[in-house]
Write a protein that holds these residues in place. Structure first.
Motif, short mmCIF file in Angstrom:
data_model
loop_
_atom_site.label_atom_id
_atom_site.label_comp_id
_atom_site.label_asym_id
_atom_site.label_seq_id
_atom_site.Cartn_x
_atom_site.Cartn_y
_atom_site.Cartn_z
N GLN A 1 22.26 29.36 13.94
CA GLN A 1 22.22 27.92 13.72
C GLN A 1 20.81 27.37 13.94
OE1 GLN A 1 24.81 27.29 12.02
NE2 GLN A 1 26.03 25.90 13.25
N LEU A 2 20.17 27.80 15.02
CA LEU A 2 18.81 27.31 15.30
C LEU A 2 17.82 27.80 14.25
CD1 LEU A 2 18.62 27.71 19.18
CD2 LEU A 2 18.53 25.58 17.89
N PHE A 3 18.00 29.06 13.79
CA PHE A 3 17.08 29.57 12.76
C PHE A 3 17.17 28.75 11.49
CE2 PHE A 3 16.71 32.20 8.91
CZ PHE A 3 15.36 32.46 8.97
N PHE A 4 18.38 28.42 11.06
CA PHE A 4 18.52 27.65 9.83
C PHE A 4 17.99 26.23 10.00
CE2 PHE A 4 20.09 30.48 6.90
CZ PHE A 4 21.19 31.18 7.35
N CYS A 5 18.06 25.67 11.21
CA CYS A 5 17.44 24.36 11.45
C CYS A 5 15.93 24.45 11.27
CB CYS A 5 17.78 23.88 12.88
SG CYS A 5 19.48 23.37 13.10
N VAL A 6 15.32 25.45 11.90
CA VAL A 6 13.87 25.62 11.80
C VAL A 6 13.47 25.91 10.35
CG1 VAL A 6 11.91 27.03 12.52
CG2 VAL A 6 13.66 26.39 14.18
N LYS A 7 14.25 26.74 9.67
CA LYS A 7 13.96 27.05 8.27
C LYS A 7 13.94 25.79 7.42
CE LYS A 7 15.81 29.54 4.27
NZ LYS A 7 16.93 30.37 3.77
N GLU A 8 14.94 24.90 7.63
CA GLU A 8 15.03 23.66 6.87
C GLU A 8 13.80 22.78 7.12
OE1 GLU A 8 16.89 21.95 4.00
OE2 GLU A 8 18.35 23.08 5.17
N LYS B 1 20.48 16.04 7.17
CA LYS B 1 21.90 15.97 7.55
C LYS B 1 22.39 17.33 8.03
CE LYS B 1 23.00 12.23 4.32
NZ LYS B 1 23.81 11.83 3.13
N ASN B 2 21.95 18.39 7.35
CA ASN B 2 22.36 19.73 7.76
C ASN B 2 21.83 20.07 9.15
OD1 ASN B 2 23.66 20.17 5.34
ND2 ASN B 2 21.88 21.12 4.36
N VAL B 3 20.57 19.69 9.43
CA VAL B 3 19.99 19.94 10.75
C VAL B 3 20.76 19.15 11.82
CG1 VAL B 3 17.95 19.67 12.19
CG2 VAL B 3 17.71 20.46 9.83
N GLU B 4 21.02 17.88 11.55
CA GLU B 4 21.76 17.04 12.50
C GLU B 4 23.15 17.61 12.78
OE1 GLU B 4 21.61 13.31 10.48
OE2 GLU B 4 19.88 12.59 11.63
#
Length: 554
Positions: A469-476, A524-527
């Motif tokens: 989850q954290l990786f995809f946040c940083v990627k975004e 929105k995805n990150v939130e």
């Protein structure tokens, strides 16, 4: 007759290599799958490299090049751990040739140059796996320069490859290099020299029984004399005789038919044109079905491994229960303590079963969604890229397909990375973030800095779900900064405070949030991801963009 698992392991692997050498790809894959079964519970890094390397080569021959790149990357990672330069060069080589087939010339050049750089100066120690030689690396670099029309460099590297091949009396290397010389001269429209080397290559290939090289030489000879219909028909008939009389894999057969296809289009031979088109369609359909089958086999193998681990946990639980009941019967004073132990153990076992179930579900998703989707994307990309007359719309479609394939590949890597319990610490999480960010910013004008301040990072746990989850946040956030910020510097900081809170800060010197909806659905995805982890998201839009992600480590 093998009586030990070690003997069965080595024998199945050598059989896989043998069938690959004889162009019996299906049998080679079958024996490699057997090798994986024997190896699954062994801690042997060298054999892990052999398996990933051979699987990458098999994917290369069946046209699943994105999967070939993925397997090569796993071989590279393992080869770095054992610090074996010959195995590392071998792994970079297979990454490079798979990238070449995907027309990713820049990455292919980097991988092949890396293979050349790490190849040992002294003769490498003996390995179970048959490793690539210097002539293979130089010859493929020559073919890359030929593809990009850098003929002087192509001649230089192929001359080196030819010298190495003659010195080692390489039965495949010699006809390969002679063929490459023929293609270079053919590209320069020097027909006499092209004919000389292609004929020479065919004789060398026939002598060593490499019928695949001999086959595609017939296609190149037909192309060399495309102005003469009789010559085209002659070499086409020669190629069909080779296909009918000798085992040649699908990749080389398709290469031959793709070479002669435009020749029959040009001379108006409708009968031969229809036959060639039918053969290409049949081969592509076969590749597609075989590709889906291999994707399914890989996923099923993973699920089987996870189920075995689950059964081991269940058997362990049953044994503990028996022990507990015996202790309760024998020690009446310890009844309360043992009951408490059983309750705690059941709870722990239930959590383990849940985690294993989630991994199985992810494995199914890899097969049902990402695996089949990526296979379809890559096959269609291959079909489009190998057409002789690609128009602008097809080039645009190819670009979109390639970008989609790389995105799906990244997601697959992230999924598999999140499943590996060996990565369940902050040290590996930080290294993965740093590697991704560096690769993303490579070739851009953006200067990247990465810092971390975590005491005893190797001992701080972070489970696979949080990592993903954290990786995809940083990627975004990084992709948004790369596309919209106009920044020249991006700083990433990872730290852990006294409250066991993990904080990831991404700061750039760009234009900030010029529009309210700059992120679109990305924000929105990150939130949503941070909210699911009961964390906090802070955004400061001042002198660039400063985003802080905060989550409490469990």
């Amino acid at each position: 007759m093998c009586k030990s698992d070690d003997c069965r392991l080595k024998s199945s692997f050598k059989l896989s290599e043998y069938y690959l050498e004889t162009d019996e790809i299906d049998k080679a894959q079958k024996w490699l799958d057997s090798t994986k079964k024997y190896h699954q519970f062994r801690n042997d890094e060298f054999f892990k490299i052999y398996i990933h390397s051979l699987q990458s080569e098999l994917f290369y021959y069946i046209g699943l090049n994105q999967f070939g790149i993925y397997e090569a990357d796993k071989a590279i990672e393992a080869a770095k751990k054992v610090q074996d330069s010959a195995l590392l060069a071998d792994s970079f080589f297979f990454r490079g040739i798979n990238e070449f087939e995907m027309n990713d010339m820049n990455d292919s050049y980097k991988s092949l140059k890396q293979s050349k750089m790490v190849y040992p100066n002294l003769p490498p120690k003996k390995h179970l796996r048959t490793l690539i030689q210097k002539e293979h690396i130089h010859n493929n670099l020559a073919q890359l320069f030929l593809r990009t029309k850098q003929f002087d460099s192509a001649v230089l590297y192929n001359a080196n490859a030819y010298r190495y091949a003659q010195k080692s009396n390489s039965k495949r290397g010699i006809p390969n290099c002679e063929q490459t010389f023929g293609l270079i001269y053919l590209a320069k429209n020097n027909i006499d020299s092209a004919f000389h080397y292609l004929q020479k290559s065919s004789k060398s290939a026939l002598k060593s029984k490499y019928y695949d090289i001999q086959l595609i030489n017939q296609g190149f000879l037909a192309d060399a004399f495309k102005e003469y219909d009789d010559s085209v028909n002659l070499y086409f008939d020669n190629g069909n005789k080779i296909i009918n009389n000798y085992p040649v894999n699908r990749s080389f057969r398709r290469h031959f038919f793709s070479t002669v296809l435009p020749l029959f289009k040009a001379n108006g031979n409708s009968e031969s044109l229809t036959y060639v088109q039918d053969q290409i369609i049949r081969l592509d359909s076969d590749v597609r079905s075989k590709g889906n089958m291999h994707v399914q086999n890989i996923t099923e193998q993973y699920i089987k491994n996870e189920n075995k681990l689950l059964n081991l946990e269940i058997n362990k639980l049953k044994n503990q229960r028996k022990t507990s009941f015996l202790q309760i019967a024998a020690l009446s004073l310890g009844v309360l303590v043992m009951l408490l132990f059983v309750i705690l153990y059941k709870r722990k076992a239930k959590i383990q079963e849940t985690l294993l179930y989630q991994k199985n579900e992810i494995s199914k998703d890899l097969h049902d969604d990402i695996g089949s989707g990526l296979s379809s994307i890559l096959i269609h990309a291959d079909l489009l890229s190998k057409q002789p007359d690609v128009n602008d719309n097809q080039k645009l479609l190819l670009s979109k397909i390639t970008l989609t394939g790389k995105d799906i590949s990244q997601r697959m890597n992230a999924f598999i990375w999140s499943l590996n319990n060996e990565n369940n610490n902050l040290r590996n999480f930080c290294e993965y973030l740093k590697q991704y960010a560096s690769n993303l910013m490579e070739g851009t004008p953006i200067q990247l800095s990465f810092t971390q301040n975590i005491k005893e990072a190797d001992h701080v746990s972070i489970d696979g779900h949080y990592r993903k989850q954290l990786f995809f946040c940083v990627k975004e956030l990084l992709n948004n900064a790369l596309k919209h910020s106009g920044a020249t510097k991006i700083m990433i900081s990872v730290l852990q405070n006294e409250k066991n809170q993990l904080q990831i800060i991404i700061k750039d010197n760009g234009v900030g949030l010029v529009k309210k909806n700059t992120f679109g659905n990305g924000l929105k995805n990150v939130e949503k991801r941070i909210s699911e982890m009961q964390g906090k998201l802070n955004i400061i839009d001042e002198m660039g963009l400063n985003v802080k992600l905060s989550v409490v480590l469990k």
